[in-house]
Enzyme design. Structure first.
Site, PDB file in Angstrom:
ATOM      1  N   ARG A  64      -2.162  -7.155  -2.423  1.00 45.49           N
ATOM      2  CA  ARG A  64      -2.943  -7.602  -3.508  1.00 45.49           C
ATOM      3  C   ARG A  64      -2.377  -8.424  -4.618  1.00 45.49           C
ATOM      4  O   ARG A  64      -3.326  -9.507  -4.938  1.00 45.49           O
ATOM      5  CB  ARG A  64      -3.582  -6.322  -4.297  1.00 45.49           C
ATOM      6  CG  ARG A  64      -2.676  -5.432  -4.935  1.00 45.49           C
ATOM      7  CD  ARG A  64      -3.472  -4.268  -5.278  1.00 45.49           C
ATOM      8  NE  ARG A  64      -3.203  -3.405  -4.120  1.00 45.49           N
ATOM      9  CZ  ARG A  64      -3.781  -2.376  -4.267  1.00 45.49           C
ATOM     10  NH1 ARG A  64      -4.256  -1.385  -5.084  1.00 45.49           N
ATOM     11  NH2 ARG A  64      -3.565  -1.496  -2.966  1.00 45.49           N
TER      12      ARG A  64
ATOM     13  N   LYS B 247       9.158   2.537   0.317  1.00 44.75           N
ATOM     14  CA  LYS B 247       8.699   3.651   1.383  1.00 44.75           C
ATOM     15  C   LYS B 247       9.407   4.638   1.615  1.00 44.75           C
ATOM     16  O   LYS B 247      10.714   4.397   1.726  1.00 44.75           O
ATOM     17  CB  LYS B 247       8.208   2.569   2.345  1.00 44.75           C
ATOM     18  CG  LYS B 247       7.163   1.704   2.248  1.00 44.75           C
ATOM     19  CD  LYS B 247       6.688   0.520   3.287  1.00 44.75           C
ATOM     20  CE  LYS B 247       5.789  -0.360   3.277  1.00 44.75           C
ATOM     21  NZ  LYS B 247       4.473   0.267   2.917  1.00 44.75           N
TER      22      LYS B 247
END
Length: 512
Positions: A360, A286
């Site tokens: 996910r 990130k």
């Protein structure tokens, strides 16, 4: 936590540190300045019927969240009156809605931190109103001070204790409906606040193993069956998604199964929570400025954990199974790389194009595991995509589902619980963007509509014929701004009340 009592005592003679009353904004039905809400009649009389005028002089308007303090009238044992804004005055012959009462009680409870006892003289017309005020008090009084210096009074570093006790005036302590309503509010609020504690706990103290230990302790306390799959068991079972996400961390992943069963249950609901105890993005690191709050990436698992325990405490006549998919997403020499292919628990292969799309992957394994038990419905909860925050903002979560009627039911449950939620579609054309030349599916697709793409990915791992919904709570799960209503800064416990309400509706036979 704040102690709650229902009281029929006269407000003037009640020994307390403060009296909380409600004040609303004037409306088309009663235009003008602030309007004193029902419940505060005795206080108004002590001001010779001019309490509204006094409040207006002090600048009060009745706007939602507004707090005005004034000395209590002569003869009252409490020294302080705290008037809290309820917002717009309801139409004639209709009471204040539950959310208005919940927010007002939360604002007042937070404003009274450091206070031993307060009497809440807010409008109570029935047990539902009492429940709303009770929830507002318990959630609004919350504070997370575990890591703050509690003892340096000389230098003013003491953290104020939450409001000690709240007496709900106008409540009926001997009425079964009122007692049950408050008992429910206490159980749900305590578990929601436990979820907030988990979300706020720094990741050096809450890794997957530690989270699993918390779940085991709570399960033992409340008669919930618990199973924890550690790394060895995950490898043996073929949980490639959870293992792939946790591969780069020194703290190994876990899959926790919590099973609450009722002998009278006719329905079984499965809840699946994303539990990334810290998300660095992995190899797809990130950017600066996006890491600081990533301890909250386990908010979905915290919500599922809290909902299962609340269902057990309430003795709901429904079977509820919670699946906590726990991992820490870190970059290292052993971390999953962009381009790697993972073989999931379902047997499908996934090409990992971005390791920051990790939620996910852990959910996919847990969804498939939940599906093997053939529950009536499966609901997953996750801080899944920044795209959902862009779409719905910081206070509303999105709902996707493979069944329109069930999606509507989940939204109704959210509305009843007081949690803003919005139905979102699963456009079939977006599925094509996840096609992979190497594996069965890629974990990334088109950038536009990324929240919907994530929902489509998850749908691939729901068992055939099983009704499923996906709650993307990325926006409301963690409040980086100032507190509002009964919502604190930091972890919010988003979706806990929706899941509990859904379980109640399932127990009532409202699932098709």
């Amino acid at each position: 936590m704040t102690a709650l009592t229902l009281s029929t005592a006269a407000v003037a003679g009640l020994r307390a540190d403060a009296i909380v009353i409600g004040v609303a904004k004037g409306s088309a039905f009663k235009p003008g300045g602030p309007v004193v809400a029902p419940g505060a009649e005795a206080v108004d009389q002590a001001y010779d019927g001019n309490l509204a005028g006094v409040l207006e002089t002090l600048g009060a308007s009745g706007a939602e969240g507004e707090v005005t303090k004034l000395p209590a009238p002569a003869g009252f044992k409490a020294p302080l009156v705290l008037a809290v804004g309820l917002g717009a005055q309801p139409q004639e012959d209709s009471g204040y809605d539950a959310e208005a009462l919940r927010k007002a009680a939360g604002v007042a409870a937070r404003a009274l931190s450091g206070t031993k006892k307060a009497a809440f003289a807010l409008p109570l017309t029935d047990a539902a109103d009492a429940a709303a005020v009770a929830e507002g008090v318990l959630l609004g009084a919350y504070s997370f001070d575990a890591y703050k210096d509690q003892g340096d009074a000389k230098n003013g570093k003491n953290a104020k204790a939450p409001l000690g006790e709240a007496a709900l005036l106008g409540g009926k302590p001997r009425d079964k409906a009122y007692k049950a309503a408050v008992e429910r509010a206490v159980a749900v609020s305590e578990e929601l606040n436990r979820a907030r504690d988990l979300i706020n706990t720094p990741p050096n103290d809450l890794n997957p193993e530690a989270f699993a230990a918390v779940a085991q302790t709570a399960a033992k306390e409340h008669g919930i069956k618990v199973q924890v799959l550690d790394e060895k068991a995950l490898v043996k079972g073929g949980y490639g998604g959870i293992l792939g996400v946790g591969a780069g961390s020194a703290s190994g992943p876990r899959l926790v199964k919590l099973s609450y069963t009722s002998s009278k249950a006719k329905k079984h609901i499965a809840l699946v929570g994303k539990g990334i105890t810290y998300d660095s993005g992995g190899i797809s690191l990130k950017p600066a400025g996006h890491n600081e709050t990533m301890k909250c990436d386990m908010s979905g698992a915290a919500a599922v954990f809290a909902a299962v325990v609340a269902a057990a405490r309430l003795g709901l006549e429904v079977n509820v199974t919670g699946w906590l998919a726990l991992a820490e997403n870190m970059p290292s020499g052993s971390a999953t790389r962009p381009g790697d292919v993972l073989r999931m628990y379902s047997g499908k292969t996934v090409e990992v194009l971005n390791t920051d799309a990790e939620g996910r992957l852990v959910l996919a394994d847990a969804l498939w595991a939940a599906s093997q038990e053939k529950p009536d419905v499966v609901v997953d909860v996750a801080t899944l995509t920044g795209a959902m925050v862009l779409a719905l903002g910081n206070r509303t979560f999105g709902i996707m589902a493979n069944d329109d009627a069930f999606r509507a039911l989940v939204q109704e449950a959210a509305e009843e619980a007081g949690e803003p939620a919005w139905p979102m579609p699963l456009p079939e054309h977006l599925r094509k963007g996840m096609e992979s030349s190497t594996a069965d599916i890629a974990n990334m697709g088109e950038r536009m509509g990324g929240g919907l793409v994530a929902g489509l990915f998850l749908r691939e791992f729901v068992g055939e014929g099983i009704t499923w919904a996906h709650l993307d709570i990325a926006g409301p799960a963690f409040n980086e701004g100032g507190p509002f209503g009964y919502t604190p800064k930091g972890g919010t416990g988003s979706a806990v009340r929706t899941l509990v309400r859904l379980a109640e509706r399932a127990a009532a036979g409202e699932l098709s």
